[in-house]
Scaffold this active site. Structure first.
Site, PDB file in Angstrom:
ATOM      1  N   SER A   1       0.833  -1.207   0.000  1.00 13.09           N
ATOM      2  CA  SER A   1       0.000   0.000   0.000  1.00 13.09           C
ATOM      3  C   SER A   1       0.864   1.252   0.000  1.00 13.09           C
ATOM      4  O   SER A   1       0.342   2.358  -0.077  1.00 13.09           O
ATOM      5  CB  SER A   1      -0.926  -0.006   1.212  1.00 13.09           C
ATOM      6  OG  SER A   1      -0.195  -0.265   2.385  1.00 13.09           O
TER       7      SER A   1
ATOM      8  N   HIS B   1      -2.889  -3.526  -5.938  1.00 14.15           N
ATOM      9  CA  HIS B   1      -3.289  -3.027  -4.615  1.00 14.15           C
ATOM     10  C   HIS B   1      -4.794  -3.229  -4.430  1.00 14.15           C
ATOM     11  O   HIS B   1      -5.598  -2.558  -5.069  1.00 14.15           O
ATOM     12  CB  HIS B   1      -2.906  -1.538  -4.510  1.00 14.15           C
ATOM     13  CG  HIS B   1      -3.136  -0.947  -3.166  1.00 14.15           C
ATOM     14  ND1 HIS B   1      -3.350   0.401  -2.968  1.00 14.15           N
ATOM     15  CD2 HIS B   1      -3.199  -1.514  -1.927  1.00 14.15           C
ATOM     16  CE1 HIS B   1      -3.523   0.622  -1.683  1.00 14.15           C
ATOM     17  NE2 HIS B   1      -3.446  -0.518  -1.037  1.00 14.15           N
TER      18      HIS B   1
ATOM     19  N   GLU C   1      -6.187  -1.175  -7.584  1.00  8.58           N
ATOM     20  CA  GLU C   1      -5.272  -0.122  -8.033  1.00  8.58           C
ATOM     21  C   GLU C   1      -4.029  -0.831  -8.594  1.00  8.58           C
ATOM     22  O   GLU C   1      -3.290  -1.483  -7.852  1.00  8.58           O
ATOM     23  CB  GLU C   1      -4.903   0.787  -6.846  1.00  8.58           C
ATOM     24  CG  GLU C   1      -4.166   2.040  -7.224  1.00  8.58           C
ATOM     25  CD  GLU C   1      -3.926   2.948  -6.008  1.00  8.58           C
ATOM     26  OE1 GLU C   1      -3.646   2.445  -4.900  1.00  8.58           O
ATOM     27  OE2 GLU C   1      -4.009   4.184  -6.170  1.00  8.58           O
TER      28      GLU C   1
ATOM     29  N   ASN D   1      -3.883   5.950  -1.269  1.00  8.13           N
ATOM     30  CA  ASN D   1      -3.431   6.339   0.072  1.00  8.13           C
ATOM     31  C   ASN D   1      -2.874   7.755   0.142  1.00  8.13           C
ATOM     32  O   ASN D   1      -2.768   8.334   1.214  1.00  8.13           O
ATOM     33  CB  ASN D   1      -2.417   5.323   0.593  1.00  8.13           C
ATOM     34  CG  ASN D   1      -3.132   4.087   1.096  1.00  8.13           C
ATOM     35  OD1 ASN D   1      -4.280   4.177   1.539  1.00  8.13           O
ATOM     36  ND2 ASN D   1      -2.493   2.945   1.021  1.00  8.13           N
TER      37      ASN D   1
HETATM   38  N1  CAA Z   1     -16.638 -11.632   3.388  1.00  9.96           N
HETATM   39  C1  CAA Z   1     -17.951 -11.822   3.339  1.00  9.96           C
HETATM   40  N2  CAA Z   1     -18.839 -10.989   3.905  1.00  9.96           N
HETATM   41  C2  CAA Z   1     -18.337  -9.882   4.515  1.00  9.96           C
HETATM   42  C3  CAA Z   1     -16.958  -9.610   4.580  1.00  9.96           C
HETATM   43  C4  CAA Z   1     -16.094 -10.538   3.974  1.00  9.96           C
HETATM   44  N3  CAA Z   1     -14.773 -10.396   3.993  1.00  9.96           N
HETATM   45  N4  CAA Z   1     -16.780  -8.437   5.250  1.00  9.96           N
HETATM   46  C5  CAA Z   1     -17.998  -7.992   5.589  1.00  9.96           C
HETATM   47  N5  CAA Z   1     -18.936  -8.850   5.146  1.00  9.96           N
HETATM   48  C6  CAA Z   1     -20.374  -8.802   5.284  1.00  9.96           C
HETATM   49  C7  CAA Z   1     -20.773  -8.396   6.666  1.00  9.96           C
HETATM   50  O1  CAA Z   1     -20.633  -9.500   7.540  1.00  9.96           O
HETATM   51  C8  CAA Z   1     -22.197  -7.990   6.449  1.00  9.96           C
HETATM   52  O2  CAA Z   1     -23.021  -9.146   6.422  1.00  9.96           O
HETATM   53  P1  CAA Z   1     -24.500  -9.125   7.083  1.00  9.96           P
HETATM   54  O3  CAA Z   1     -25.234  -8.101   6.298  1.00  9.96           O
HETATM   55  O4  CAA Z   1     -24.980 -10.518   6.870  1.00  9.96           O
HETATM   56  O5  CAA Z   1     -24.275  -8.766   8.514  1.00  9.96           O
HETATM   57  C9  CAA Z   1     -22.183  -7.394   5.049  1.00  9.96           C
HETATM   58  O6  CAA Z   1     -20.937  -7.786   4.468  1.00  9.96           O
HETATM   59  C10 CAA Z   1     -22.259  -5.906   5.027  1.00  9.96           C
HETATM   60  O7  CAA Z   1     -21.449  -5.387   6.024  1.00  9.96           O
HETATM   61  P2  CAA Z   1     -21.955  -4.350   7.071  1.00  9.96           P
HETATM   62  O8  CAA Z   1     -23.372  -4.570   7.427  1.00  9.96           O
HETATM   63  O9  CAA Z   1     -20.933  -4.288   8.155  1.00  9.96           O
HETATM   64  O10 CAA Z   1     -21.986  -2.950   6.449  1.00  9.96           O
HETATM   65  P3  CAA Z   1     -21.684  -2.250   5.117  1.00  9.96           P
HETATM   66  O11 CAA Z   1     -22.847  -2.361   4.223  1.00  9.96           O
HETATM   67  O12 CAA Z   1     -21.224  -0.924   5.603  1.00  9.96           O
HETATM   68  O13 CAA Z   1     -20.475  -2.910   4.364  1.00  9.96           O
HETATM   69  C11 CAA Z   1     -18.141  -2.431   4.112  1.00  9.96           C
HETATM   70  C12 CAA Z   1     -19.227  -3.113   4.927  1.00  9.96           C
HETATM   71  C13 CAA Z   1     -18.132  -2.986   2.692  1.00  9.96           C
HETATM   72  C14 CAA Z   1     -16.828  -2.786   4.792  1.00  9.96           C
HETATM   73  C15 CAA Z   1     -18.421  -0.902   4.059  1.00  9.96           C
HETATM   74  O14 CAA Z   1     -18.602  -0.413   5.347  1.00  9.96           O
HETATM   75  C16 CAA Z   1     -17.318  -0.143   3.410  1.00  9.96           C
HETATM   76  O15 CAA Z   1     -17.237  -0.060   2.200  1.00  9.96           O
HETATM   77  N6  CAA Z   1     -16.422   0.458   4.232  1.00  9.96           N
HETATM   78  C17 CAA Z   1     -15.259   1.168   3.739  1.00  9.96           C
HETATM   79  C18 CAA Z   1     -14.160   0.188   3.536  1.00  9.96           C
HETATM   80  C19 CAA Z   1     -12.961   0.829   2.932  1.00  9.96           C
HETATM   81  O16 CAA Z   1     -12.856   2.014   2.699  1.00  9.96           O
HETATM   82  N7  CAA Z   1     -11.960  -0.008   2.651  1.00  9.96           N
HETATM   83  C20 CAA Z   1     -10.707   0.433   2.098  1.00  9.96           C
HETATM   84  C21 CAA Z   1      -9.697   0.547   3.190  1.00  9.96           C
HETATM   85  S1  CAA Z   1      -8.173   1.111   2.574  1.00  9.96           S
HETATM   86  C22 CAA Z   1      -7.367  -0.283   2.116  1.00  9.96           C
HETATM   87  O17 CAA Z   1      -7.804  -1.398   2.298  1.00  9.96           O
HETATM   88  C23 CAA Z   1      -6.079  -0.147   1.426  1.00  9.96           C
HETATM   89  C24 CAA Z   1      -4.939   0.441   2.098  1.00  9.96           C
HETATM   90  O18 CAA Z   1      -3.897   0.429   1.481  1.00  9.96           O
HETATM   91  C25 CAA Z   1      -4.949   1.050   3.414  1.00  9.96           C
END
Ligand code: CAA
Length: 282
Positions: free
Chosen positions: A118, A139, A151, A189
């Site tokens: 990252s 990424h 990415e 990032n």
């Molecule tokens: N596998 C399967 N199901 C999953 C899962 C996975 N790995 N992770 C979450 N879920 C499921 C949850 O268990 C949930 O299931 P239920 O509805 O049955 O409870 C469902 O997906 C939806 O999750 P949530 O209800 O918690 O809520 P949500 O609709 O907000 O979705 C999310 C979750 C997709 C994580 C959303 O909150 C989101 O997009 N968040 C932002 C994440 C983000 O920005 N990620 C990037 C981070 S930066 C990075 O990774 C790179 C870096 O270099 C730093």
């Protein structure tokens, strides 16, 4: 070369997510980790994730079976069979340079060595190998099975055919690839981590509570998670490391890590993985 076999280095959050997504997309996957407990935990995470996705009918029984069939490896001895390697080890430059040197020695000539880094320069990682034209960034984003973006990072020496190949693999994995040039923090990032860092400054200065800062960004900007909740998901150590890379390499004060972020990392409050970050977790 037809890509059928993918070798993933690292069974942590990103490694197991990549392995799972590749397996349900039809690739034969080997997931490798030198720590046996990490491998077991990675396999358990995949099992839980695919059973949830099957329950919701977002994958088929065949795709579920494919994910449960991911091969586990504790070293690089089977990497010679791979058509592409995706490295997702701990974000530590010295460790990654060493892994890339070993991969370069053991993977077949012509095989692409991709990294999920990252923040580490792809140009530098490429220079640690004898095949810099085949080193490219893939990424992914956490949680990998759900996030659509890939990415793709082009290092200075990366060949366009390698870029095209990983774009095609990303599409087969159901992702939307965006190709960017190697630069500190890439695009994702460079923008995301300063926003999170600013949220930490806002908290540190007592401008609002953590919950209110997150609510402002969720409801005002339609972010799915507030920046402090997201920092806990990513890992505060990762956010701090990216800020240090931006600060050091771009040389501007605006990238100075928030002192509170540094103190929290010093205390071991790394976010979800540690059970405590800005919030507490079971
Ligand atoms: N596998 C399967 N199901 C999953 C899962 C996975 N790995 N992770 C979450 N879920 C499921 C949850 O268990 C949930 O299931 P239920 O509805 O049955 O409870 C469902 O997906 C939806 O999750 P949530 O209800 O918690 O809520 P949500 O609709 O907000 O979705 C999310 C979750 C997709 C994580 C959303 O909150 C989101 O997009 N968040 C932002 C994440 C983000 O920005 N990620 C990037 C981070 S930066 C990075 O990774 C790179 C870096 O270099 C730093």
């Amino acid at each position: 070369m037809t890509i059928e076999k993918i070798f993933v280095v690292g069974a942590g959050t990103m490694g197991n997510g990549i392995a799972q997504t590749a397996a349900v997309s039809g690739y034969q996957v080997t997931m490798m980790d030198v720590i046996p407990e990490a491998l077991e935990k990675g396999q358990a995470t995949i099992a839980k994730s695919v059973s949830k996705l099957l329950e919701k009918e977002r994958i088929t029984a065949e795709q579920h079976a494919a994910a449960m069939n991911i091969q586990a490896a504790s070293d690089l001895s089977s990497v010679a069979a791979a058509d592409i390697v995706i490295e997702a080890a701990t974000e530590n430059p010295q460790l990654k340079f060493k892994i890339f040197q070993e991969l370069d020695e053991q993977a077949r000539p012509g095989v692409i060595l991709a990294s999920n880094t990252s923040s580490i320069s792809l140009t530098k990682l490429a220079a640690a190998t004898q095949r810099p034209e085949l080193v490219v960034g893939m990424h992914f984003f956490n949680p990998v099975p759900l996030m659509k973006l890939l990415e793709v990072v082009r290092g200075l020496a990366t060949d366009e055919t390698a870029v095209k190949t990983v774009v095609a693999i990303g599409e087969t994995m159901g992702k939307v690839p965006v190709v960017v040039n190697d630069s500190p923090g890439f695009v994702s990032n460079r923008i995301l981590c300063p926003m999170i860092n600013e949220a930490v400054f806002t908290l540190q200065e007592g401008i609002a509570s953590k919950e209110d800062i997150d609510t402002v960004m969720k409801l005002g900007m339609a972010h799915p998670m507030g920046p402090l909740t997201l920092a806990d998901l990513i890992g505060l150590d990762v956010v701090l490391y990216v800020m240090e890379v931006l600060h050091e390499n771009l040389g501007e004060d605006k990238y100075r890590p928030a002192p509170l972020l540094r103190r929290m990392v010093d205390a071991g409050y790394l976010g979800r993985k540690a059970g405590k970050g800005f919030y507490e977790y079971d």
